[in-house]
Scaffold this active site. Structure first.
Site, PDB file in Angstrom:
ATOM      1  N   LYS A 165       0.591  -1.200  -0.059  1.00  0.00           N
ATOM      2  CA  LYS A 165       0.240   0.270   0.022  1.00  0.00           C
ATOM      3  C   LYS A 165       0.704   1.189   0.005  1.00  0.00           C
ATOM      4  CE  LYS A 165      -3.858   0.154   2.454  1.00  0.00           C
ATOM      5  NZ  LYS A 165      -4.690   0.544   3.574  1.00  0.00           N
ATOM      6  N   ILE A 166       0.506   2.163  -1.158  1.00  0.00           N
ATOM      7  CA  ILE A 166       0.965   3.385  -1.026  1.00  0.00           C
ATOM      8  C   ILE A 166       0.444   4.315  -0.867  1.00  0.00           C
ATOM      9  CG2 ILE A 166       2.682   4.725  -2.393  1.00  0.00           C
ATOM     10  CD1 ILE A 166       3.981   1.960  -3.841  1.00  0.00           C
TER      11      ILE A 166
END
Length: 208
Positions: free
Chosen positions: A83-84
């Site tokens: 997740k970014i």
């Protein structure tokens, strides 16, 4: 539509996974902080329970830091999705992750334009936060409709992962729109099983 559980609680994840109704897991720093367990160890244990995508979030604000974390997280298990956060530095890292074969989930997405950029960067998933938009009197589900139309128009492969789900109606509307995934807290998934007529029917059958 796939259903992910949005949780870091191993007991809840195992309970719902055993029922056969969840396809993956999303976590975030807030959820992980509640579990009193080292982050990477927790992600590894979740991956041992659920045979599906497990999102683990980076926290560095800069490209180099995000990439360092992304590589480390991707090595925990083959099912880890990194997740970014949807920022310029984040999307730069998404592009590089895509080049390296690391799957990504672009989080904290609140507009169709942000979702368009995430898809252009090569994101595997994009996470629009519908509940938080509703909180400020914007229409969270309209955002899902807009993203769905844009992605369909241009054939993007990025999957729409509806996040910040606050009600069963959010799940229902996501499925009707054609979202790829809805990630839900355990209590929302548990409510999906329930209907008063089911309970009344069981009682009648047992009485008879």
């Amino acid at each position: 539509m796939q259903i992910f559980i949005d949780s870091g609680n191993l007991d809840k994840i195992k309970q719902l996974n055993d029922l056969g109704v969840i396809d993956g897991v999303t976590t975030n720093p807030t959820l992980v902080s509640k579990e009193n367990k080292p982050f990477r160890q927790l992600i590894k244990e979740i991956c041992q329970i659920v045979d599906g995508p497990v999102s683990a979030e980076t926290v560095s604000p800069d490209f180099e830091g995000i990439m360092k974390e992304a590589v480390e997280l991707s090595r925990i298990h083959k099912n880890v999705i990194v997740k970014i956060v949807n920022t310029p530095q984040g999307l730069k890292a998404v592009k590089e992750c895509t080049r390296k074969g690391i799957r990504t989930n672009v989080t904290l997405t609140f507009s169709a334009m942000q979702a368009l950029l995430a898809a252009k960067a090569g994101a595997t998933y994009v996470s629009p936060f519908v509940g938080r938009l509703d909180d400020i009197n914007e229409d969270g589900m309209q955002l899902i409709r807009d993203i769905k139309q844009i992605y369909s128009n241009y054939g993007f492969s990025t999957k729409i992962l509806v996040a910040s789900v606050r009600s069963i109606d959010h799940v229902l509307e996501s499925a009707k729109i054609g979202a790829d995934v809805a990630t839900c807290p355990a209590e929302i998934i548990e409510k999906m099983f329930l209907h008063p007529l089911t309970d009344a029917g069981i009682k009648r059958f047992l009485d008879d």
